[in-house]
Structures are given as structure tokens and as C-alpha cells.
Write an enzyme that holds these catalytic residues in place. Structure first.
Site, mmCIF file in Angstrom:
data_model
loop_
_atom_site.group_PDB
_atom_site.id
_atom_site.type_symbol
_atom_site.label_atom_id
_atom_site.label_comp_id
_atom_site.label_asym_id
_atom_site.label_seq_id
_atom_site.Cartn_x
_atom_site.Cartn_y
_atom_site.Cartn_z
ATOM 1 N N ASN A 1 41.872 23.842 -72.556
ATOM 2 C CA ASN A 1 40.557 24.646 -73.329
ATOM 3 C C ASN A 1 40.863 25.209 -74.386
ATOM 4 O OD1 ASN A 1 38.095 26.123 -73.818
ATOM 5 N ND2 ASN A 1 39.232 28.327 -73.554
ATOM 6 N N HIS B 1 33.817 27.951 -72.652
ATOM 7 C CA HIS B 1 32.351 27.507 -72.515
ATOM 8 C C HIS B 1 31.454 26.369 -72.246
ATOM 9 C CE1 HIS B 1 32.589 31.775 -74.428
ATOM 10 N NE2 HIS B 1 31.236 31.269 -75.240
#
Length: 291
Positions: free
Chosen positions: A189, A159
Site C-alpha cells: 500500500n 483506499h
């Protein structure tokens, strides 16, 4: 389930059958008898029709008219400043704006306006984890779910506007569009990048007003591609934070690999490091420490 935990569950069942434990007590005992496992998110998708229904008529138009509030001073990024070779598109969602490239099939920059009230609302939102290709983008220029699957080494759908920032059910769903994703190292991440996102939220919760965050990938010479559609995989990622109340700005630039979080850089260093001048129209009076 191990033999020990199975035995504990069977013992509990025997107790309730003998009347020694009331119903609520049984539930509590089973809860403690069974092993505790870290929550796992199921990854799914939605149909194109369902995806289209997430966006208003205005959000389906390739302009920033529906999301000017996501930019400082309500002045959207000038999409014409992006090289035509990148085939840029302007995309609006409820709580973030995307400068998208149909060449890289990734976002180039995602802008979001955060404040303490919004993050309080976001705490109650359930993560959907239904990833989907953005139906507003022509198929010839968008990433598909297949581009991120069975990659060696593995890549996360990272994201750019975090799911944890989304204050409503629809905003949460919109955040899982692939137009908000880049191919990211799982260790990055879920490690350093996750910490940066958390640090930014902590700062926003203490800030006196709106905080604008710009996030995106960087593609240095020799970058790789992933999937059948050759989606560009970033070599680095950036996050630039601007506190509108104090005019302070700071940024992080991380290699797309397992790394540690270092002290944030000031805006001038960010420009020198990335070549991106995202706040040049604003007054930046200083920097700030880690959130």
C-alpha cells in the site's frame, strides 16, 4: 527530544528572554531547533449519523443513478452482471462509484473520473483519516473497523479511490468509508501501490481531458479472511486506466505483498490476466507507458 535539541531550545528561550531575539525570530529558531519528524496521520472515526449526512438522498439509494458521470460515456457498470452469490450493491459517492459485495464485505470495483482541474482542487484538501463503516450497507454485509485492527500480519485499510484524488471536503470524507477499502499489505500500500497512484495522477495532469480509472481486488484460490466478520483479503489488486481523449488503456496487476512496479500491461492482457472485461463496450486503440 535529544539532549542536543533540548539544549538548543533552552538556548533559544534564554535569548528571547534577554531581548536578543524578536518574537518571529524565536518561532523560526524553535522550528529549526526541534527535530523534524515525518507527518503522522491520526486514525479516527465518525458516528453513523455523521456518516449518513455525507450522502445525498440519491446517493443513499443502491443504484448508480447519482454517479453515472464516473463511467465512460456516462454508461454505468451493469451490476446484474455480477454473480448473485457475491450479493452486489451499487454505491455512489461524489467522485467515485463502487461495485460492492456483501459476501466479501469489500468493493469489487471502484470507478472514478479524473481530470487535471479536479486534481488541482484535490491538492488543497486536508486528509481527514476518519475511517467509518458505510451506513448504507446492511450490517450483515459490511466490514467494521474491528476487522482491520490488531491483525497479524498487519493490514492497511487500502483506499481504492485514493484520498489524494478527492477535490472537496465531503469527497475526502466519503473516501474513508470502508466500502472503499480492502485489506492491503502495508508494504504494498505504501510502496508500489502508492507509486502507481502517483503515476496515474501525473498522467491525468498531462492528459487532454477525462481519464477513467477502475480499481479493485482479486481473490484467487486460497485467499485469507480478516477480522470477526471474515472480510476477504485480496491476493492481488488491479488498476485499469482509460484515457477518453486518446482511447488508450493500460493496467497494473500487483500481488498483495511487497513488490516492485512493473511495466503496465495492455487491455487485452489485463482481460486475460483478470477475466474482467470492463472496457469491452468502448474502443481501445492502444496502450500507454507508465504515467
Amino acid at each position: 527530544m535529544t539532549r542536543r535539541t533540548l539544549a538548543a531550545a533552552l538556548t533559544t528561550l534564554a535569548l528571547i528572554c534577554s531581548g536578543a531575539v524578536q518574537a518571529q525570530g524565536f518561532l523560526d529558531l524553535v522550528k529549526h531547533a526541534l527535530p523534524h519528524e515525518k507527518q503522522q496521520y491520526r486514525s479516527g472515526t465518525i458516528s453513523e449519523e455523521q456518516a449518513l449526512s455525507l450522502y445525498s438522498a440519491k446517493q443513499k439509494q443502491p443504484t448508480f443513478d447519482a454517479c453515472t458521470d464516473q463511467f465512460p460515456g456516462g454508461k454505468p457498470f451493469n451490476i446484474a452482471s455480477v454473480s448473485a452469490k457475491m450479493q452486489p450493491l451499487a454505491l455512489c459517492s461524489d467522485n467515485f462509484a463502487v461495485v460492492y459485495s456483501m459476501t466479501s464485505r469489500t468493493p469489487l470495483m471502484v470507478a472514478e473520473r479524473l481530470n487535471a482541474a479536479q486534481l488541482r482542487d484535490a491538492k488543497g484538501e486536508q486528509r481527514t483519516n476518519n475511517f467509518y463503516p458505510d451506513p448504507r450497507i446492511p450490517k450483515a454485509g459490511r466490514a467494521e473497523l474491528s476487522d482491520f485492527s490488531r491483525q497479524i500480519p498487519q493490514v492497511d485499510r487500502g483506499h481504492q479511490s485514493p484520498a489524494s484524488d478527492q477535490p472537496s471536503e465531503r469527497a475526502m470524507a466519503q473516501s474513508f468509508a470502508l466500502s472503499n477499502m480492502v485489506g492491503q499489505s502495508p508494504e504494498n500500500n505504501r510502496g508500489a501501490w502508492s507509486k502507481i497512484e502517483s503515476d496515474v495522477r501525473k498522467f491525468v495532469q498531462r492528459a487532454g481531458g477525462d481519464v477513467f480509472v477502475f480499481t479493485g481486488p482479486l481473490f484467487d484460490k486460497g485467499f485469507e479472511t480478516i477480522g470477526p466478520n471474515k472480510v476477504w483479503k485480496p491476493t492481488r489488486l488491479y488498476k485499469l486506466v482509460y484515457d477518453a481523449s486518446s482511447n488508450r488503456a493500460w493496467a497494473y496487476v500487483l500481488d498483495n505483498k511487497p513488490v516492485n512496479v512493473e511495466k503496465p500491461m495492455d487491455y487485452a492482457t489485463f482481460v486475460q490476466t483478470t477475466g474482467l472485461r470492463l472496457l469491452d463496450q468502448l474502443t481501445v486503440t492502444g496502450t500507454a507507458g507508465r504515467g
